[in-house]
Design a protein around this motif. Structure first.
Motif: not given
Ligand code: HEM
Ligand code: HEM
Ligand code: NFV
Ligand code: SF4
Ligand code: SF4
Ligand code: F3S
Ligand SMILES: [Mg+2]
Lengths: 365, 613, 255
Positions: A258, B249, B251-254, B258, B260, C50
């Motif tokens: 994450a 991942s 599934d995670d934004m950070n 990923n 990109e 978050e």
């Protein structure tokens, strides 16, 4: 053809004195098949409007700094090296070698005395008179001193030059030190730390000189403020996770995926000044933290001896464990000691009182 | 007889000095000496460190082959601790290794080697129109068309293609002229531009060479973009013991990796493949062909006698090196030793290199007879790296003082490199060695099921032999062959990167995103004492890292490095190493301007920081 | 048990300013220490989705702010200590290390605490304790300087960073500053244990109102303390008969 070769020779190797310099310009102009009235142009260009001359020396290093310099996209290294500066001496890129190359160094030093930029990559080995780093049959330390004498400014490129770098890590077998420790503060020195520094930071420093004709503003450690003005931790995109208390606990755990803060995996961002957090590497592409690994503090002085890297505060000793454990143990021991002391004090007091009572009793009798 | 000294040698990594005795009448080099003149003591600095940190320290052996030593160390430590890295980590490391080799080779040829072949002075004489025409000829005549493994074809059309217009060459020529006119020649200053060797190639090739020097200066960075994506930086990307730090991942934004991020890597690999196919390989072949045609097939030296390789590219994760698993599933099985290749394929002998050899103290070891080191208590002996000792003992030169050398002492100690040996003998390593090994193994039927990499190598060798019109035994063990096989290998490495990229995508697609195995992260899970070895085919040749771990700390660390194999001082029998042999196998036209010596030494792509460490 | 009903004398020692400072310090250091440890090894917010929805109680933002607020209060309160020092001789606890007499008493008291001597002569302000306060204050100063150096280096060009930045210079690097700050934190804890123990012990053993002195400002002694001269007026300190407690002694309390 023969003629051309000798003229090149003259021009490239022997042009120290003005007369021979003019001669070589003339020779050059004619031989290159250029128009003869180009001559004045050549002379004028060479005399009046020279590009900033850079002499780049190599001490104890790994050439990672050269490589980083070559990776710069803005300015593009080719543009910088061929348009904005005259890189007259560089072990990495210069065509020449050996004697003529060393001669060229001396010519350049004379011709541009007090004007050239000295860029140094690598540490200076000082043990046993510097014999651990020899170049041209002489210790690097003496070459450095000689070239530094007439430099306008000195740029220390990379951790090796700024603080001795990897070879200065314990036990520093070669007695390696930073450039500043050798040349003192007699010259303006720009410190560009990092192992290696970010490419765009390396070229940026020179670019600044080329564009504005002077060094970029420096902080009190001599680092360009525009590149080392903030801690990585204070510019890190993972900072919100730090503030909130969201940490990766292990590599490749849910927190790592994450992209949470790497503090608990030893990140040195909180103590490190560099552009990794804002410029990032390669025009914003990434930096170690973005790629999931904590910062190891590579732009800090002597960071190699601030290991182990995966502990935020290093283990105190191999047997005792970390500082907090030692602290807690010390507190425990002290408390126990105090308790014991208390108990013994009580015993002592009882004895004293008993003795006093006795003597008091005697008095009363 | 003239003794010629060249120091410093430039356009290499680090501090190298050579001394040659040239017979002025014949141009023959009677004796040659190669000396690494700086030593940093990195093996000693590794002691007492946390093995998990080791890669970062030892990576600083070299910023040119920047990832080589990190990988060597990770493999050694993982071997010692019995760690198997996850599939994704294996693929990612292989991608990084692949593109590293390409980038290193490109920088070598265009920026470190080219100015031995082409000259800006000659380029000024070129006709831009003819140069543009020649570019097209080069592309059609000297392209080695290879097809990589079955792959994801993500590129619509080749984005990097050599420019072939007269205007372009005019502009480049003008730039060179401007530099000359300015009186500030910068990097072009003081070379022996008048050397006859610069007449071997026509002016147009010089202009083309200079143009591509510049093009590649701008492009080389894009080849290693994946280092920045996966390791956060380049030079010196970050790794971890047990895998990679860059979690994957979708599934995670950070997440560090990923879609990109993978697209960036893909783009960079596609670019790399194009640069190999349309620039590097044709350029080298065009130049090499003209040299070979004019009879320049010297500079082979040791390559004709003994070459060595360890093998690389574990196709899938392996459980260890000392236990033999590493060697079971390699894509590039250049593990082995070939002797006497120069005498022809039939006379050539092949010796396998197996895992057992690693622990045998008689097989691999290092001597210090002519090195500025000592082995207290083991004088005159060669030490196996697990018991290796690094203890400096500087003795100074033959003539001159300790801090002002005239000539070094070839009879005594004269270099900061140790002398690595295989069964008591020196060997040459590098792309050329690897090619000789693969070629010999396959031709002698020792490999019957070639991998796609090995097949590609054979196709390349065949194609080049056709172009040069010479048998591999003739053109390969030469100075030109050393430079040419490096280019060919770069082409292979580019496809290797693509191959592992495909594997990575496939594996992620199958739902596996694991990049690190941290079950043995905690030192409590380690044995009290253990040792390991990490093998890696670095750009310059076979690399081995050797670690002994005691009580959770590094107790001894030794690296035997490609350039140490090649540039080492002579052994206790007075036999020469690869650099010295190659110099002695090269004719010098003008002893005072020994361009040929520099060229042949540079054909090894010297890395002195690597070699002495 | 026969008690000698000797009159005990009350000596006024600690000004209210010192006392307020002392207890402010106690509270601040407790906070600083706990939050400090949490800064080194934070508790994890863990499961939050978050940052915006993170658990505020575990947030390092909060913990660091508590640390900084405590630090500011602590430093501000120190002004009181200085004021006390200026107006009140009893607050001047700096050991008179330049006097041989002081070292004699040090030895004497130490002998007692090493349990080699059944008792020591009475002191108003125990020489050993006074030495330990020097130690404590040095540590506190290191904490303040290193702490503010770290705190203010968010803006290395700012005035504050210039003022405290030199700390980083002398210790070599900011990493070292963190280390030192951390080590000293533990050292202070060791002081606290010893100190609190000594206070309680003195109270218990000598019954001279040790602990309460930090509340009331006075100590009550049976015998003339050795160091009484230090809190007397200079002019009147020549003859023993003239010695009078500075402010106290108006009323004599019987216990
Ligand atoms: C963080 C914890 C504490 C610290 C850092 C601390 C520090 C100090 C210092 C520096 C002094 C000397 C006065 C001055 O120069 O300001 C002192 C005096 C004193 N403290 Fe504390 N203190 C702490 C906790 C306590 C506690 C919990 C007690 C009560 C049990 C206590 C009782 C006293 C007493 C009675 C004195 C006067 C002792 C004497 O006359 O020598 N202290 N303390
Ligand atoms: C007795 C007083 C103090 C104690 C016991 C104390 C304790 C600690 C401890 C244990 C840490 C953690 C060190 C680390 O892991 O980096 C810390 C961090 C810190 N302290 Fe203190 N501290 C004290 C006073 C101060 C003061 C006066 C300041 C001034 C502002 C201060 C500012 C800081 C800062 C800036 C940090 C680092 C926070 C971070 O890295 O995020 N401290 N303190
Ligand atoms: N020799 C060498 Fe390296 C390579 N390739 C190391 O392993 O260059 Ni610096
Ligand atoms: S600072 Fe780092 S990258 Fe630069 S030369 Fe030194 S070791 Fe290499
Ligand atoms: S990852 Fe490192 S630099 Fe970034 S916020 Fe966390 S501790 Fe700070
Ligand atoms: S390790 Fe170096 S590259 Fe940046 S993130 Fe840290 S300063
Ligand atoms: Mg070695």
């Amino acid at each position: 053809m023969d003629k051309l070769e000798t003229m090149w020779d003259v021009c490239l190797r022997k042009n120290i004195k003005r007369r021979s310099f003019l001669k070589s310009c003339a020779a050059l102009t004619s031989i290159m098949g250029l128009n003869m009235d180009m001559l004045s142009k050549v002379v004028a260009a060479a005399e009046k409007n020279p590009l900033p001359v850079v002499i780049w020396l190599h001490g104890h290093e790994c050439t990672g700094c050269d490589e980083s310099f070559l990776r710069s996209a803005t300015p593009l290294t080719s543009d910088l090296v061929l348009n904005s500066i005259a890189l007259e001496y560089s072990h990495a890129l210069s065509a020449a070698a050996g004697e003529p190359f060393e001669e060229h160094l001396h010519q350049t030093m004379q011709q541009y005395a007090g004007k050239y930029i000295l860029a140094v990559e690598g540490a200076v080995a000082t043990a046993e008179n510097g014999i651990y780093c020899m170049t041209g049959g002489k210790p690097f330390v003496s070459v450095l001193k000689e070239v530094a004498k007439n430099a306008a400014v000195i740029i220390e490129y990379g951790a090796c030059a700024t603080s001795g770098g990897i070879q200065a890590a314990k036990p520093n077998p070669t007695g390696s030190v930073s450039v500043r420790e050798i040349v003192g503060n007699s010259k303006p020195i720009v410190k560009v730390p990092g192992c290696p520094p970010i490419p765009e930071v390396m070229t940026g420093v020179v670019m600044h000189y080329a564009l504005f004709g002077k060094l970029p503003p420096l902080d009190n450690e001599g680092r360009p403020k525009q590149f080392y003005g903030n801690r990585i931790h204070d510019t890190c995109y993972r900072r919100p996770f730090f503030d909130t208390g969201m940490f990766a606990e292990n590599f490749d755990d849910a927190g790592s995926k994450a992209g949470w803060c790497l503090y608990k995996l030893g990140c040195r961002g909180p103590v490190t000044y560099n552009s990794c957090g804002n410029l990032r590497w390669w025009n914003g592409l990434s930096y170690p933290i973005q790629s999931g690994h904590g910062c190891i503090g590579c732009s800090n002085d002597h960071f190699w001896d601030e290991d182990p890297f995966y502990k935020r505060l290093p283990e105190y000793g191999p047997i005792l464990g970390d500082v907090d454990k030692i602290g807690a143990a010390a507190v425990g021991l002290t408390t126990a000691g105090v308790a014991l002391h208390g108990a013994m004090s009580v015993v002592q007091k009882k004895k004293r009182q008993a003795a006093e009572e006795k003597s008091d009793g005697k008095k009363v009798e | 007889m003239k003794r010629v000294v060249v120091d410093p040698i430039t356009r290499i990594e680090g501090h190298l000095r050579v001394e040659v005795k040239v017979d002025e009448a014949t141009g023959k080099v009677e004796d040659a000496l190669s000396s690494g003149t700086a030593w940093r003591g990195l093996e000693l600095i590794m002691n007492d460190r946390d093995p998990r940190d080791g890669w970062a320290y030892i990576q600083r052996i070299c910023g040119v082959c920047t990832t080589a030593h990190a990988l060597g160390c990770l493999r050694a430590v993982e071997d010692a601790l019995g760690i198997t890295i996850p599939k994704n980590a294996n693929y990612i490391r292989n991608i990084m290794a692949g593109v590293q080799s390409v980038q290193d080779h490109v920088i070598h040829f265009y920026h470190l080697h080219a100015l031995d072949w082409v000259s800006p002075v000659e380029a000024l004489k070129a006709d831009p129109v003819a140069t543009a025409a020649m570019q097209n000829t080069v592309l059609s005549a000297y392209k080695v068309n290879v097809t990589g493994p079955e792959s994801l074809d993500t590129e619509a059309y080749p984005k990097e293609f050599p420019k072939a217009t007269p205007e372009y060459y005019q502009k480049i020529q003008k730039k060179v002229k401007d530099i000359v006119e300015s009186g500030q020649l910068g990097i072009f200053a003081a070379q022996w531009w008048d050397h006859p060797d610069f007449q071997i190639l026509p002016p147009e090739v010089h202009l083309l060479g200079i143009a591509h020097y510049l093009e590649m200066l701008d492009k080389q960075r894009e080849i290693v973009t994946s280092h920045v994506v996966f390791g956060g930086k380049n030079p010196h990307p970050h790794y971890i013991v047990g895998g990679m730090p860059c979690s994957i991942s979708m599934d995670d934004m950070n997440a560090p990796v990923n879609t990109e991020r993978l697209a960036i890597v893909d783009r960079s690999i596609n670019t790399t493949i194009n640069l190999m196919n349309d620039f590097y390989v044709p350029d080298v072949l065009a130049i090499g062909k003209m040299y070979v045609d004019k009879g320049y097939v010297d500079g082979g030296g040791m390559a004709k006698e003994r070459v060595l390789g360890f093998g690389d590219y574990p196709d899938e994760p392996y459980t260890g090196t000392t236990n033999g698993d590493f060697h079971k599933n390699l894509l590039y099985r250049c593990n082995g030793i070939v002797e006497d290749f120069g005498k022809g394929l039939d006379a050539a002998k092949f010796y396998d290199f197996k895992a057992e050899d690693l622990s045998d103290p008689e097989v691999l070891n290092e001597g210090v007879e002519h090195s500025w080191y000592e082995y207290p208590g083991a004088e005159g002996k060669d030490l196996h790296p697990w018991d290796g000792v690094t203890k400096a003992k500087y003795t100074g030169p033959k003539e001159g003082t300790k801090t002002d050398w005239k000539t070094l002492d070839e009879d005594g100690k004269y270099s900061w490199l140790k002398t690595p040996k295989w069964r008591g003998k020196m060997a040459e390593v590098g792309p050329l060695s690897r090619y000789i090994i693969i070629y010999t193994k396959i031709k002698k039927g020792l490999i019957t099921d070639p991998t796609w990499v090995e097949k590609m190598i054979m196709d390349q060798i065949e194609a080049v032999s056709k172009v040069l019109n010479l048998a591999p035994e003739v053109w390969m063990p030469t100075m030109v062959g050393r430079t040419a096989t490096r280019a060919l290998e770069a082409q292979v490495h580019a496809y290797v990167a693509k191959y592992y990229f495909n594997k990575l995508i496939k594996n992620i697609k199958a739902g596996d995103t694991k990049v690190a195995d941290t079950t043995k992260w905690d030192p409590k899970t380690w044995p009290k004492e253990c040792k390991g070895v990490g093998l890696y085919e670095a750009p310059r040749g076979a690399l081995s890292h050797w670690v002994v771990i005691k009580d959770g700390k590094i107790a001894n660390y030794q690296a035997i490095v490609p350039t140490t194999w090649n540039a080492c001082p002579r052994d206790n029998k007075g036999d020469h190493g690869a650099y010295e042999k190659a110099m002695m196998d090269t004719k010098v036209k003008i002893p005072d301007k020994p361009l040929e010596i520099l060229k042949v030494v540079r054909s090894f792509d010297p890395c002195m920081a690597c070699s002495t460490h | 048990m026969i008690m000698h009903e000797e009159p005990r004398k009350v000596y006024y020692l600690f000004s209210p300013f010192l006392r307020i400072f002392h207890w402010t310090m106690v509270i601040c250091i407790s906070f600083l220490f706990t939050t400090g440890l949490l800064i080194t090894k934070p508790a994890s917010g863990g499961v939050s989705m978050e940052p915006t929805f993170g658990n505020i109680l575990l947030s390092l933002d909060l913990i660091r702010n508590i640390h900084f607020i405590a630090a500011f209060i602590f430093v501000a309160a120190f002004i009181l200590r200085i004021y006390g020092f200026v107006i009140n001789k009893g607050d001047r606890l700096f050991p008179r290390v330049w006097k041989a007499e002081f070292w004699q008493s040090m030895i004497e008291v130490s002998m007692h605490y090493m349990l080699l001597k059944p008792s020591h002569r009475p002191y108003l302000r125990n020489p050993l304790a006074r030495m330990s306060y020097v130690g404590l204050y040095s540590m506190v100063f290191i904490e303040i300087f290193t702490g503010f150096a770290m705190y203010l280096m968010v803006n290395p060009n700012g005035f504050g960073a210039k003022f405290f930045g030199w700390t980083i210079g002398i210790f070599g690097s900011e990493f070292m500053i963190h280390l030192i700050h951390h080590y000293i934190a533990w050292a202070i804890m060791l002081f606290v244990i010893g100190h609190v123990y000594m206070a309680i012990r003195a109270d218990f053993m000598e019954r001279e109102g040790e602990i309460s002195s930090m509340f009331s400002g006075v100590k009550i002694l049976e015998h003339e303390p050795v160091d009484v001269g230090e809190i007397m007026d200079k002019e009147s300190s020549d003859t023993f008969s003239d010695r009078k407690p500075l402010h106290a002694g108006q009323q004599e309390t019987k216990m």
